[in-house]
Design a protein around this motif. Structure first.
Motif, PDB file in Angstrom:
ATOM      1  N   TYR A 172      15.882 -38.406  13.454  1.00 16.10           N
ATOM      2  CA  TYR A 172      15.676 -37.012  13.047  1.00 16.10           C
ATOM      3  C   TYR A 172      14.737 -36.952  11.844  1.00 16.10           C
ATOM      4  N   GLN A 173      13.740 -36.078  11.946  1.00 14.18           N
ATOM      5  CA  GLN A 173      12.823 -35.905  10.827  1.00 14.18           C
ATOM      6  C   GLN A 173      13.006 -34.496  10.249  1.00 14.18           C
ATOM      7  N   PRO A 174      13.287 -34.420   8.943  1.00 11.43           N
ATOM      8  CA  PRO A 174      13.542 -33.105   8.335  1.00 11.43           C
ATOM      9  C   PRO A 174      12.295 -32.223   8.314  1.00 11.43           C
ATOM     10  N   ARG A 175      12.535 -30.933   8.352  1.00 17.04           N
ATOM     11  CA  ARG A 175      11.476 -29.938   8.182  1.00 17.04           C
ATOM     12  C   ARG A 175      11.849 -29.168   6.918  1.00 17.04           C
ATOM     13  N   VAL A 176      10.873 -28.954   6.069  1.00 15.71           N
ATOM     14  CA  VAL A 176      11.178 -28.513   4.703  1.00 15.71           C
ATOM     15  C   VAL A 176      10.492 -27.192   4.411  1.00 15.71           C
ATOM     16  N   ARG A 177      11.197 -26.284   3.721  1.00 15.79           N
ATOM     17  CA  ARG A 177      10.540 -25.046   3.307  1.00 15.79           C
ATOM     18  C   ARG A 177       9.728 -25.339   2.055  1.00 15.79           C
ATOM     19  N   LEU A 178       8.433 -25.022   2.104  1.00 12.47           N
ATOM     20  CA  LEU A 178       7.552 -25.439   1.016  1.00 12.47           C
ATOM     21  C   LEU A 178       7.848 -24.690  -0.272  1.00 12.47           C
ATOM     22  N   ALA A 179       8.311 -23.445  -0.174  1.00 12.29           N
ATOM     23  CA  ALA A 179       8.534 -22.635  -1.365  1.00 12.29           C
ATOM     24  C   ALA A 179       9.588 -23.262  -2.268  1.00 12.29           C
ATOM     25  N   ASP A 180      10.692 -23.745  -1.679  1.00 13.84           N
ATOM     26  CA  ASP A 180      11.757 -24.269  -2.547  1.00 13.84           C
ATOM     27  C   ASP A 180      12.227 -25.664  -2.122  1.00 13.84           C
ATOM     28  N   ALA A 181      11.490 -26.287  -1.219  1.00 11.73           N
ATOM     29  CA  ALA A 181      11.803 -27.648  -0.778  1.00 11.73           C
ATOM     30  C   ALA A 181      13.168 -27.768  -0.102  1.00 11.73           C
ATOM     31  N   SER A 182      13.712 -26.650   0.386  1.00 20.57           N
ATOM     32  CA  SER A 182      14.992 -26.747   1.085  1.00 20.57           C
ATOM     33  C   SER A 182      14.752 -27.216   2.526  1.00 20.57           C
ATOM     34  N   ALA A 183      15.692 -27.990   3.050  1.00 21.98           N
ATOM     35  CA  ALA A 183      15.546 -28.489   4.415  1.00 21.98           C
ATOM     36  C   ALA A 183      15.886 -27.389   5.396  1.00 21.98           C
ATOM     37  N   ARG A 184      14.982 -27.117   6.328  1.00 24.21           N
ATOM     38  CA  ARG A 184      15.185 -26.015   7.264  1.00 24.21           C
ATOM     39  C   ARG A 184      15.740 -26.486   8.594  1.00 24.21           C
ATOM     40  N   GLY A 185      15.738 -27.767   8.771  1.00 29.87           N
ATOM     41  CA  GLY A 185      16.210 -28.270  10.046  1.00 29.87           C
ATOM     42  C   GLY A 185      15.616 -29.632  10.282  1.00 29.87           C
ATOM     43  N   VAL A 186      15.871 -30.185  11.443  1.00 29.07           N
ATOM     44  CA  VAL A 186      15.357 -31.510  11.752  1.00 29.07           C
ATOM     45  C   VAL A 186      14.797 -31.517  13.164  1.00 29.07           C
ATOM     46  N   GLU A 187      13.809 -32.385  13.384  1.00 32.82           N
ATOM     47  CA  GLU A 187      13.282 -32.547  14.733  1.00 32.82           C
ATOM     48  C   GLU A 187      13.834 -33.835  15.319  1.00 32.82           C
ATOM     49  N   ALA A 188      14.363 -33.730  16.513  1.00 39.77           N
ATOM     50  CA  ALA A 188      14.898 -34.908  17.188  1.00 39.77           C
ATOM     51  C   ALA A 188      13.751 -35.650  17.866  1.00 39.77           C
ATOM     52  N   LEU A 189      13.604 -36.925  17.545  1.00 40.43           N
ATOM     53  CA  LEU A 189      12.520 -37.731  18.124  1.00 40.43           C
ATOM     54  C   LEU A 189      13.145 -38.961  18.779  1.00 40.43           C
ATOM     55  N   VAL A 190      12.785 -39.173  20.016  1.00 39.00           N
ATOM     56  CA  VAL A 190      13.454 -40.222  20.781  1.00 39.00           C
ATOM     57  C   VAL A 190      12.831 -41.594  20.524  1.00 39.00           C
ATOM     58  N   ARG A 191      13.652 -42.610  20.510  1.00 37.65           N
ATOM     59  CA  ARG A 191      13.211 -44.002  20.425  1.00 37.65           C
ATOM     60  C   ARG A 191      13.944 -44.818  21.466  1.00 37.65           C
ATOM     61  N   TRP A 192      13.338 -45.918  21.843  1.00 40.13           N
ATOM     62  CA  TRP A 192      13.952 -46.802  22.839  1.00 40.13           C
ATOM     63  C   TRP A 192      14.199 -48.164  22.200  1.00 40.13           C
ATOM     64  N   ARG A 193      15.475 -48.505  22.080  1.00 39.75           N
ATOM     65  CA  ARG A 193      15.799 -49.846  21.577  1.00 39.75           C
ATOM     66  C   ARG A 193      15.702 -50.811  22.746  1.00 39.75           C
ATOM     67  N   HIS A 194      14.494 -51.323  22.966  1.00 40.96           N
ATOM     68  CA  HIS A 194      14.249 -52.175  24.128  1.00 40.96           C
ATOM     69  C   HIS A 194      14.828 -53.560  23.860  1.00 40.96           C
ATOM     70  N   PRO A 195      15.588 -54.089  24.838  1.00 46.32           N
ATOM     71  CA  PRO A 195      16.275 -55.367  24.589  1.00 46.32           C
ATOM     72  C   PRO A 195      15.300 -56.500  24.257  1.00 46.32           C
ATOM     73  N   SER A 222      15.527 -29.380  16.380  1.00 49.26           N
ATOM     74  CA  SER A 222      14.454 -29.061  17.315  1.00 49.26           C
ATOM     75  C   SER A 222      14.346 -30.160  18.355  1.00 49.26           C
ATOM     76  N   VAL A 223      14.216 -29.733  19.592  1.00 47.15           N
ATOM     77  CA  VAL A 223      14.121 -30.671  20.701  1.00 47.15           C
ATOM     78  C   VAL A 223      12.776 -30.469  21.394  1.00 47.15           C
ATOM     79  N   ASN A 224      12.080 -31.564  21.683  1.00 41.57           N
ATOM     80  CA  ASN A 224      10.792 -31.465  22.362  1.00 41.57           C
ATOM     81  C   ASN A 224      10.976 -31.255  23.856  1.00 41.57           C
ATOM     82  N   VAL A 225      10.171 -30.373  24.412  1.00 37.55           N
ATOM     83  CA  VAL A 225      10.270 -30.069  25.843  1.00 37.55           C
ATOM     84  C   VAL A 225       8.993 -30.523  26.532  1.00 37.55           C
ATOM     85  N   GLY A 226       9.145 -31.331  27.539  1.00 33.75           N
ATOM     86  CA  GLY A 226       7.985 -31.812  28.299  1.00 33.75           C
ATOM     87  C   GLY A 226       7.572 -30.817  29.366  1.00 33.75           C
TER      88      GLY A 226
END
Ligand code: C2E
Ligand code: CA
Ligand code: CA
Length: 738
Positions: A485-508, A556-560
């Motif tokens: 998850y990567q945070p998204r930040v409000r620039l005015a007061d640096a408060s976190a507005r949410g996070v974006e879910a980013l997928v990774r693959w732990r390949h064996p 936030s979830v990415n949609v293909g």
């Protein structure tokens, strides 16, 4: 579906119509007050369903509905009066037809429309609406009388009859058959609405006995599962299907039938799909050969299932005796086009004729099978060597290239083919098929009407791909995927507005893979939907867990792009939210800009529905695909995420024109009332630069990389306590409907 009601309205129609039209046209030169008009109509149209609207008032409110209207629609008079007649209609009503009727009415002409309407209980019916404009003495259209009739059964009977006729002629017309209509609902029920008399000859039931029964129960137990799957596919994917299965007669005997069913209408909102089908008794045919699924009903050729068996045999034989086995995949060029433009009966005849010709070009030991519409496979089990395949394939292509004469029509077709050989090209059926298919693709890419052999380089690529897809499937089953998850930040007061879910693959073997390393392959393997469902489920679960611990964060979830194709998209999203009891405002969907533009054509309703539900939508990577202002305006989005390539160009020592470009993009977003997010902020200078442009929020390595869920709290709290999770807003922006 209510036969009584239909019976009443069809009595002596011609006479009623004449009387009605004469009386109604008589109003053209009478200055009729609303009350008088209603009084007269009640006598003239006694017993019928009609409504009277006042066209002079804003909203064209209904003034009166008859008892017949109440009986037909279930709406009480006081519920209907004051509303626009359109309230009965489904949202997907053909707008061209509506416009045409409005136009006619405005000009004082009567017009008829056939529309699908809702009853009060949510059930649907086909409504034949005859619109009669009524003018006042000054010649202005003042009132609108609409006479309604439930023609559901007629509509079904007509289309079912049409199908039956086509089917009977395309299949030679032998065997008893009947047509039926059934409603499939979201829960999987398959209720028969009506069946025609022919059912007596096939199953020994009267139509009335079948009314309201489950179609699935009439199918023999051993075929029920397949039949159910097939009906569900019809419900979910639409279109039409032809299948063979066993049905039970009233006396409990088994009959083999062929069911040709297609969707006649669907009401997505209500989760209902109506199908009509034609069931033909095929018991008398040579059923031993026509085992369900093993032989294609139309061409009489073995299907896919049989092909693998024969191919496997041929490969074994070639290896054992040191020979060569060949697989040819042959596809008619432009068959889709031919198929769509041609009368279906002609298309079927053509396909049968092509099959017959191919069969003639082959030896008895060769197997010809149907892979899909317009595409055949040939197994050549004992070629002396690779070269020996050439004349066979040339012969096949030459036969197809002969013109097809069909009465008045002369069709010239061509075909392309891909050839793979065992054991040189591959030793397994699936690999061999993949190789023949890719050779076919090359032949087609080269202009069609030719064939290509699979070569070694291609073989390796195909094998790698197959291995990759196998690994990928294992990634899902063995829990190798993970969300960061990567945070998204409000620039005015640096408060976190949410996070974006980013997928990774732990390949064996290969370690942690980033999306760019596996998403292209995943989409090629058509696993985009699987990924989305996986990501959605885990992201929503995580958001619910955070909320549980008192730090609500929007995820936030990415949609293909593939999601535009599926029509239960909204349902999938809603179901996930419900499962985890998550407020829709805590979920955001990120649509790549390209996908967003495609959504203008397809998937728009899905997007709108999700957004109405309270889920916000962001347009991702904005600036890459050059969306124009009008398109942007039409899109149902809340947020614009400016692509990081634009952000990378501002900051220290930036070119002023790059700064201006970014400022203009921000202006566009704000001009449309959207939240503007800058992606990929890596330096303090970039941050200062976008903040000066009044960009609302930022995301990037300067604030945080994407991190595992359990680290988000720490990251968000870290920089001098500046990021606060509590400031997140869960209030969705108002819905903008263009
Ligand atoms: P995206 O949606 O634009 O996601 C943001 C990407 O930018 C992420 O890469 C993120 O790690 C990276 N990024 C964030 N801040 C910075 C920065 O300051 N500088 C630079 N250079 N990069 C930054 P990631 O995780 O490799 O994802 C790449 C792309 O893969 C995503 O681009 C998205 O399009 C796709 N993707 C990721 N997860 C999913 C998913 O679950 N579903 C789908 N359909 N696509 C996904
Ligand atoms: Ca994204
Ligand atoms: Ca992005």
């Amino acid at each position: 579906m209510d036969e009584q009601r239909n019976a009443v309205t069809t009595i002596d129609q011609g006479r009623m119509k004449a009387v009605r039209e004469r009386v109604l046209s008589g109003f053209h030169d009478v200055d009729t007050g609303s009350d008088e008009l209603v009084g007269v109509l009640r006598r003239v149209l006694a017993g019928e369903s009609f409504s009277v609207s006042d066209l002079r008032r804003i909203g064209q409110p209904i003034l009166y509905v008859s008892d017949g209207f109440q009986a037909l629609t279930g709406f009480r008079r006081e519920e209907a009066v004051g509303r626009d007649l359109g309230f009965l209609m489904r949202a997907d009503t053909d707008q061209d037809e509506v416009r045409a009727v409005r136009e006619a009415v405005r000009e004082g002409r009567a017009a008829t429309a056939l529309v699908r309407c809702y009853r009060r209980d949510g059930s649907l019916f086909w409504n034949e609406q005859r619109h009669y404009p009524v003018k006042d003495t000054r010649g202005r259209v003042a009132h609108l009388v609409v006479v309604q009739r439930d023609v559901t059964e007629l509509v079904h009977a007509r289309s079912a009859h049409e199908v039956a006729r086509q089917l009977a002629s395309s299949l030679g017309g032998e065997g008893a058959f009947f047509s039926y209509g059934a409603i499939l609902d979201a829960a999987g029920s398959t209720t028969i609405g009506w069946a025609h008399e022919g059912v007596a000859a096939v199953l020994g039931h009267t139509p009335a006995e079948l009314h309201g029964r489950e179609l699935i129960e009439l199918i023999a137990p051993e075929d029920r599962e397949t039949a159910r799957a097939r009906l569900l596919a019809l419900r979910d994917e639409g279109g039409s299907r032809r299948d063979r299965y066993r049905m039970l007669t009233a006396a409990g005997r088994v009959r083999w039938v062929e069911d040709f069913a297609s969707v006649s209408w669907s009401a997505k909102e209500a989760g209902l799909v109506a199908i009509h089908g034609v069931v033909r008794d095929v018991s008398a045919e040579r059923l031993k050969r026509l085992e369900v699924g093993e032989v294609d009903a139309l061409t009489g050729l073995p299907t896919d299932r049989v092909l693998d068996d024969r191919l496997d045999q041929a490969i074994r034989q070639a290896r054992r005796y040191g020979g060569v086995a060949g697989l040819v995949v042959l596809e008619l060029d432009h068959f889709d086009f031919v198929h769509q433009t041609m009368d279906p009966r002609r298309g079927e005849r053509l396909l049968r004729e092509a099959a017959r010709r191919l069969q003639r070009a082959l030896r008895r030991s060769d197997t010809l099978a149907l892979l899909r519409d317009g595409c055949f496979a040939v197994v050549l089990p004992d070629l002396g060597d690779a070269e020996a395949a050439v004349p066979v394939v040339e012969k096949l292509l030459a036969w197809v290239a002969q013109p097809f004469e069909d009465g008045t029509l002369r069709v010239e077709l061509s075909a392309s083919a891909g050839v793979a050989l065992a054991p040189t090209d591959a030793r397994r059926t699936d690999v061999l098929r993949e190789r023949a298919e890719s050779a076919l693709q090359r032949a087609r890419m080269a202009g069609g009407s030719r064939f290509a052999f699979a070569d070694v380089a291609l073989d390796q690529a195909a094998e790698q791909r197959l291995a990759f897809e196998r690994d990928l499937r294992r990634a899902f089953t063995d829990d190798q995927l993970v969300l960061h998850y990567q945070p998204r930040v409000r620039l005015a007061d640096a408060s976190a507005r949410g996070v974006e879910a980013l997928v990774r693959w732990r390949h064996p073997e290969r370690g942690l893979l980033l999306p760019d390393e596996f998403l292209p392959g995943l989409y090629r393997a058509r696993m985009g939907e699987t990924l989305f469902e996986w990501v959605l489920e885990h992201a929503v679960e995580q958001a619910a867990a955070w909320r549980e611990h008192g730090d609500a964060r929007r995820v936030s979830v990415n949609v293909g792009p593939e999601l535009l194709e599926r029509n239960d998209f909204g349902e999938v999203v809603r179901a996930a939210l419900e499962r985890w009891q998550l407020h829709p405002g805590l979920l955001e969907l990120e649509l790549h800009e390209q996908t967003g533009m495609q959504a203008l054509e397809r998937g728009f309703d899905q997007l709108l529905a999700v957004r109405r539900h309270g889920v916000t939508v962001a347009l991702d990577d904005f600036g890459i695909a050059a969306t124009n202002f009008a398109q942007l305006r039409a899109l149902p989005v809340d947020t614009l995420k400016i692509d990081r390539s634009f952000v990378a160009r501002v900051g220290e020592g930036a070119d002023p024109s790059d700064v201006e470009l970014l400022r203009a993009m921000v202006g566009i977003g704000h001009g449309l009332g959207l939240t503007v997010v800058a992606e990929g902020i890596e330096t303090a200078a970039q941050r200062a630069s976008v903040a000066a442009m009044a960009v609302d929020e930022g995301q990037g390595f300067l604030f945080s990389h994407a991190v595992p869920a359990d680290m988000v709290g720490a990251v968000v709290a870290a920089p001098a306590g500046a990021l606060r999770a509590s400031a997140i807003s869960v209030r969705p922006r108002p819905v903008f409907v263009p």
